[in-house]
Motif scaffolding. Structure first.
Motif, PDB file in Angstrom:
ATOM      1  N   ILE A 188      -0.660 -10.180 -16.428  1.00 48.54           N
ATOM      2  CA  ILE A 188       0.091 -10.215 -15.194  1.00 48.54           C
ATOM      3  C   ILE A 188      -0.799  -9.661 -13.769  1.00 48.54           C
ATOM      4  O   ILE A 188      -1.244  -8.357 -14.003  1.00 48.54           O
ATOM      5  CB  ILE A 188       1.338  -9.425 -15.065  1.00 48.54           C
ATOM      6  CG1 ILE A 188       2.146  -9.803 -16.115  1.00 48.54           C
ATOM      7  CG2 ILE A 188       2.092  -9.329 -13.867  1.00 48.54           C
ATOM      8  CD1 ILE A 188       2.872 -11.048 -15.987  1.00 48.54           C
ATOM      9  N   ALA A 189      -1.123 -10.360 -12.868  1.00 48.21           N
ATOM     10  CA  ALA A 189      -1.756 -10.035 -11.753  1.00 48.21           C
ATOM     11  C   ALA A 189      -0.973 -10.499 -10.666  1.00 48.21           C
ATOM     12  O   ALA A 189      -1.503 -11.018  -9.574  1.00 48.21           O
ATOM     13  CB  ALA A 189      -3.110 -10.570 -11.709  1.00 48.21           C
ATOM     14  N   GLY A 190       0.119 -10.126 -10.632  1.00 46.90           N
ATOM     15  CA  GLY A 190       1.124 -10.340  -9.301  1.00 46.90           C
ATOM     16  C   GLY A 190       2.465 -10.043  -9.547  1.00 46.90           C
ATOM     17  O   GLY A 190       2.767  -9.238 -10.398  1.00 46.90           O
ATOM     18  N   GLU A 191       3.445 -10.604  -8.860  1.00 44.04           N
ATOM     19  CA  GLU A 191       4.750 -10.257  -8.809  1.00 44.04           C
ATOM     20  C   GLU A 191       5.517 -11.047  -9.865  1.00 44.04           C
ATOM     21  O   GLU A 191       4.884 -12.070 -10.228  1.00 44.04           O
ATOM     22  CB  GLU A 191       5.468 -10.297  -7.549  1.00 44.04           C
ATOM     23  CG  GLU A 191       4.913  -9.791  -6.448  1.00 44.04           C
ATOM     24  CD  GLU A 191       5.180  -8.083  -6.384  1.00 44.04           C
ATOM     25  OE1 GLU A 191       6.024  -7.865  -7.176  1.00 44.04           O
ATOM     26  OE2 GLU A 191       4.411  -7.507  -6.104  1.00 44.04           O
TER      27      GLU A 191
ATOM     28  N   ALA B 271       4.563 -13.699  -0.846  1.00 44.04           N
ATOM     29  CA  ALA B 271       4.191 -12.574  -1.626  1.00 44.04           C
ATOM     30  C   ALA B 271       2.615 -12.293  -1.633  1.00 44.04           C
ATOM     31  O   ALA B 271       1.721 -13.187  -2.154  1.00 44.04           O
ATOM     32  CB  ALA B 271       4.633 -13.210  -3.119  1.00 44.04           C
ATOM     33  N   ALA B 272       2.163 -11.305  -1.102  1.00 50.51           N
ATOM     34  CA  ALA B 272       0.738 -11.030  -1.353  1.00 50.51           C
ATOM     35  C   ALA B 272      -0.073 -11.000  -2.448  1.00 50.51           C
ATOM     36  O   ALA B 272       0.679 -10.297  -3.392  1.00 50.51           O
ATOM     37  CB  ALA B 272       0.617  -9.777  -0.266  1.00 50.51           C
ATOM     38  N   ALA B 273      -0.952 -11.119  -2.420  1.00 49.27           N
ATOM     39  CA  ALA B 273      -1.894 -11.139  -3.743  1.00 49.27           C
ATOM     40  C   ALA B 273      -1.887  -9.674  -4.092  1.00 49.27           C
ATOM     41  O   ALA B 273      -2.268  -8.869  -3.242  1.00 49.27           O
ATOM     42  CB  ALA B 273      -3.228 -11.820  -3.653  1.00 49.27           C
ATOM     43  N   ASN B 274      -1.620  -9.144  -5.360  1.00 50.92           N
ATOM     44  CA  ASN B 274      -1.747  -7.954  -5.903  1.00 50.92           C
ATOM     45  C   ASN B 274      -3.203  -7.588  -6.157  1.00 50.92           C
ATOM     46  O   ASN B 274      -3.740  -7.728  -7.270  1.00 50.92           O
ATOM     47  CB  ASN B 274      -0.831  -7.533  -6.816  1.00 50.92           C
ATOM     48  CG  ASN B 274      -0.986  -5.943  -7.131  1.00 50.92           C
ATOM     49  OD1 ASN B 274      -1.842  -5.350  -6.885  1.00 50.92           O
ATOM     50  ND2 ASN B 274       0.292  -5.506  -7.709  1.00 50.92           N
ATOM     51  N   THR B 275      -4.003  -7.114  -5.053  1.00 50.28           N
ATOM     52  CA  THR B 275      -5.455  -7.037  -5.192  1.00 50.28           C
ATOM     53  C   THR B 275      -6.117  -6.171  -6.218  1.00 50.28           C
ATOM     54  O   THR B 275      -6.951  -6.102  -6.794  1.00 50.28           O
ATOM     55  CB  THR B 275      -5.994  -6.894  -3.724  1.00 50.28           C
ATOM     56  OG1 THR B 275      -5.463  -5.579  -3.258  1.00 50.28           O
ATOM     57  CG2 THR B 275      -5.913  -7.830  -2.770  1.00 50.28           C
ATOM     58  N   GLU B 276      -5.231  -5.066  -6.299  1.00 54.51           N
ATOM     59  CA  GLU B 276      -5.588  -4.178  -7.475  1.00 54.51           C
ATOM     60  C   GLU B 276      -5.373  -4.550  -8.587  1.00 54.51           C
ATOM     61  O   GLU B 276      -6.232  -4.424  -9.697  1.00 54.51           O
ATOM     62  CB  GLU B 276      -4.557  -2.831  -7.330  1.00 54.51           C
ATOM     63  CG  GLU B 276      -4.979  -1.704  -8.089  1.00 54.51           C
ATOM     64  CD  GLU B 276      -3.975  -0.454  -7.975  1.00 54.51           C
ATOM     65  OE1 GLU B 276      -3.307   0.040  -8.820  1.00 54.51           O
ATOM     66  OE2 GLU B 276      -3.947   0.025  -6.742  1.00 54.51           O
ATOM     67  N   LEU B 277      -4.323  -5.332  -9.142  1.00 57.30           N
ATOM     68  CA  LEU B 277      -4.170  -6.036 -10.490  1.00 57.30           C
ATOM     69  C   LEU B 277      -5.093  -7.022 -10.683  1.00 57.30           C
ATOM     70  O   LEU B 277      -5.719  -7.248 -11.759  1.00 57.30           O
ATOM     71  CB  LEU B 277      -2.653  -6.349 -10.491  1.00 57.30           C
ATOM     72  CG  LEU B 277      -1.568  -5.482 -10.801  1.00 57.30           C
ATOM     73  CD1 LEU B 277      -0.250  -6.064 -10.908  1.00 57.30           C
ATOM     74  CD2 LEU B 277      -1.666  -4.771 -12.157  1.00 57.30           C
TER      75      LEU B 277
END
Length: 123
Positions: free
Chosen positions: A73-76, A92-98
């Motif tokens: 999982i690299a997002g919502e 939904a912004a990209a979850n840059t940390e994940l």
């Protein structure tokens, strides 16, 4: 044969069994469930939404997944249509940390593959 959702004309349902990769470059967001295509989309630096409305049924039918959520999982994650629509509405912004964590963990990068493969074969 690409179909749009009647109430959401910018959401396309891609036909099963067809090559989706040519479309990935133009996609603004990937909505997927448990598909490994999410790994390919990590390099696009675009949002990924995991629509897992049937996760409990999926686990009952197939058992535990081979890859843990922390490695996938690299997002919502949306569990309902309402959650999915909210995430899309909120852009939904990209979850840059994940995304960065998974890219680093699996050594994914934007380097051309051919020179690296040739180097490995020659060695």
């Amino acid at each position: 044969n690409v179909q749009t959702l009647p109430s959401h004309p910018h959401i396309y349902l891609y036909p099963s069994g067809k090559n989706i990769y040519p479309w990935l470059a133009d996609a603004e967001t990937l909505i997927t469930d448990y598909s490994s295509i999410a790994y390919d989309f990590l390099l696009a630096d675009k949002p990924i939404i995991y629509f897992q409305y049937d996760k409990q049924d999926y686990l009952k039918l197939r058992g535990n997944t081979l890859v843990s959520d922390s490695d996938f999982i690299a997002g919502e994650v949306a569990l309902t249509i309402d959650e999915l629509l909210r995430l899309l509405t909120d852009s939904a912004a990209a979850n840059t940390e994940l995304v960065s964590a998974l890219r680093d963990k699996f050594l994914l990068g934007n380097k051309p593959a051919c020179p690296l493969i040739l180097e490995e074969v020659r060695s």
